[in-house]
Design a protein around this motif. Structure first.
Motif, PDB file in Angstrom:
ATOM      1  N   THR A 132      -1.649   6.660  -9.434  1.00 27.24           N
ATOM      2  CA  THR A 132      -1.042   5.359  -9.172  1.00 27.24           C
ATOM      3  C   THR A 132      -0.085   5.033 -10.315  1.00 27.24           C
ATOM      4  N   ALA A 133       0.842   4.121 -10.076  1.00 28.04           N
ATOM      5  CA  ALA A 133       1.837   3.755 -11.083  1.00 28.04           C
ATOM      6  C   ALA A 133       1.180   3.252 -12.369  1.00 28.04           C
TER       7      ALA A 133
ATOM      8  N   GLU B 229       3.925   4.838  -0.968  1.00 24.40           N
ATOM      9  CA  GLU B 229       4.475   3.752  -0.170  1.00 24.40           C
ATOM     10  C   GLU B 229       4.015   3.910   1.285  1.00 24.40           C
ATOM     11  N   GLU B 230       3.874   2.796   1.974  1.00 22.64           N
ATOM     12  CA  GLU B 230       3.510   2.800   3.395  1.00 22.64           C
ATOM     13  C   GLU B 230       4.626   2.174   4.198  1.00 22.64           C
ATOM     14  N   LYS B 231       4.690   2.516   5.465  1.00 18.44           N
ATOM     15  CA  LYS B 231       5.701   1.926   6.343  1.00 18.44           C
ATOM     16  C   LYS B 231       5.265   0.554   6.839  1.00 18.44           C
ATOM     17  N   PHE B 232       3.951   0.241   6.739  1.00 20.75           N
ATOM     18  CA  PHE B 232       3.428  -1.015   7.268  1.00 20.75           C
ATOM     19  C   PHE B 232       3.377  -2.136   6.232  1.00 20.75           C
ATOM     20  N   ALA B 233       3.621  -1.838   4.956  1.00 19.86           N
ATOM     21  CA  ALA B 233       3.560  -2.868   3.915  1.00 19.86           C
ATOM     22  C   ALA B 233       4.352  -2.425   2.691  1.00 19.86           C
TER      23      ALA B 233
ATOM     24  N   GLY C  27       5.116  -2.010  -1.427  1.00 26.49           N
ATOM     25  CA  GLY C  27       4.362  -1.706  -2.629  1.00 26.49           C
ATOM     26  C   GLY C  27       3.597  -0.397  -2.532  1.00 26.49           C
ATOM     27  N   GLU C  28       2.909  -0.078  -3.607  1.00 27.73           N
ATOM     28  CA  GLU C  28       2.115   1.148  -3.681  1.00 27.73           C
ATOM     29  C   GLU C  28       0.727   0.893  -3.102  1.00 27.73           C
TER      30      GLU C  28
ATOM     31  N   VAL D 287      -2.551 -12.189   4.515  1.00 28.05           N
ATOM     32  CA  VAL D 287      -2.905 -11.006   3.735  1.00 28.05           C
ATOM     33  C   VAL D 287      -1.665 -10.526   2.995  1.00 28.05           C
ATOM     34  N   LYS D 288      -1.864  -9.687   1.974  1.00 24.64           N
ATOM     35  CA  LYS D 288      -0.741  -9.192   1.180  1.00 24.64           C
ATOM     36  C   LYS D 288       0.055  -8.108   1.901  1.00 24.64           C
TER      37      LYS D 288
END
Length: 163
Positions: A27-28, A52-56, A58-59, A154-155
């Motif tokens: 992780t970063a 990275e995700e396509k649904f949200a 950030g990491e 939610v975030k």
């Protein structure tokens, strides 16, 4: 003549579809590494994906939960982030994870959690905006019985969500 090549192309496309997205090794913030055992919501897990995700934004960290209780198989909205048995995969942010205590993890203890970490829960609404669902209500989702424990934002996505 032409049909065998169509079968080969279809098989190659199917193989490509099964490949997972590349993952970072750490992780970063350096708090989690690929393959690391850790805990999430007091559940034992193994890091299977970082990125990275396509649904949200950030990491995000893809986890395989040791005792099941997940929500997917590493594929979300048709995107193959990682592979794990159905119902054992979840995504979390690094701040939601705790490194497993090596001694407790070696003994197979479910108590392998950072007891100094304070868990802060977001406040929940009592009812969904449309009035259809209330906190504590028994529901069925995808054939599974559940109790609503959270209603709110939610975030990882916009809108109102149930947990």
């Amino acid at each position: 003549g032409g049909q065998p090549s169509l079968v080969v192309v279809a098989a190659a496309a199917a193989d490509e579809a099964l490949a997972t997205l590349p993952s970072r090794n750490k992780t970063a913030d350096g708090s989690a590494s690929l393959g690391q055992p850790l805990t999430w919501n007091c559940k034992r897990a193994t890091v299977k994906y970082i990125g990275e995700e396509k649904f949200a934004k950030g990491e995000w960290v893809g986890l395989q939960l040791t005792d099941g209780c997940g929500v997917h198989d590493g594929h979300v909205m048709g995107v193959p982030y990682f592979e794990c048995p159905s119902g054992t995969g979840v995504f979390a942010q690094a701040a939601q994870l705790a490194a497993s205590a090596p001694k407790a993890a070696a003994l197979g203890s479910k108590a392998a959690v950072d007891t100094d970490a304070e868990i802060k829960y977001l406040p929940s609404k009592q009812k969904a905006a449309d009035g259809s669902t209330s906190l504590g209500q028994k529901i069925t989702w995808k054939g599974n019985k559940a109790t609503v424990k959270y209603i709110g934002e939610v975030k990882f996505s916009k809108g109102e969500w149930l947990g």
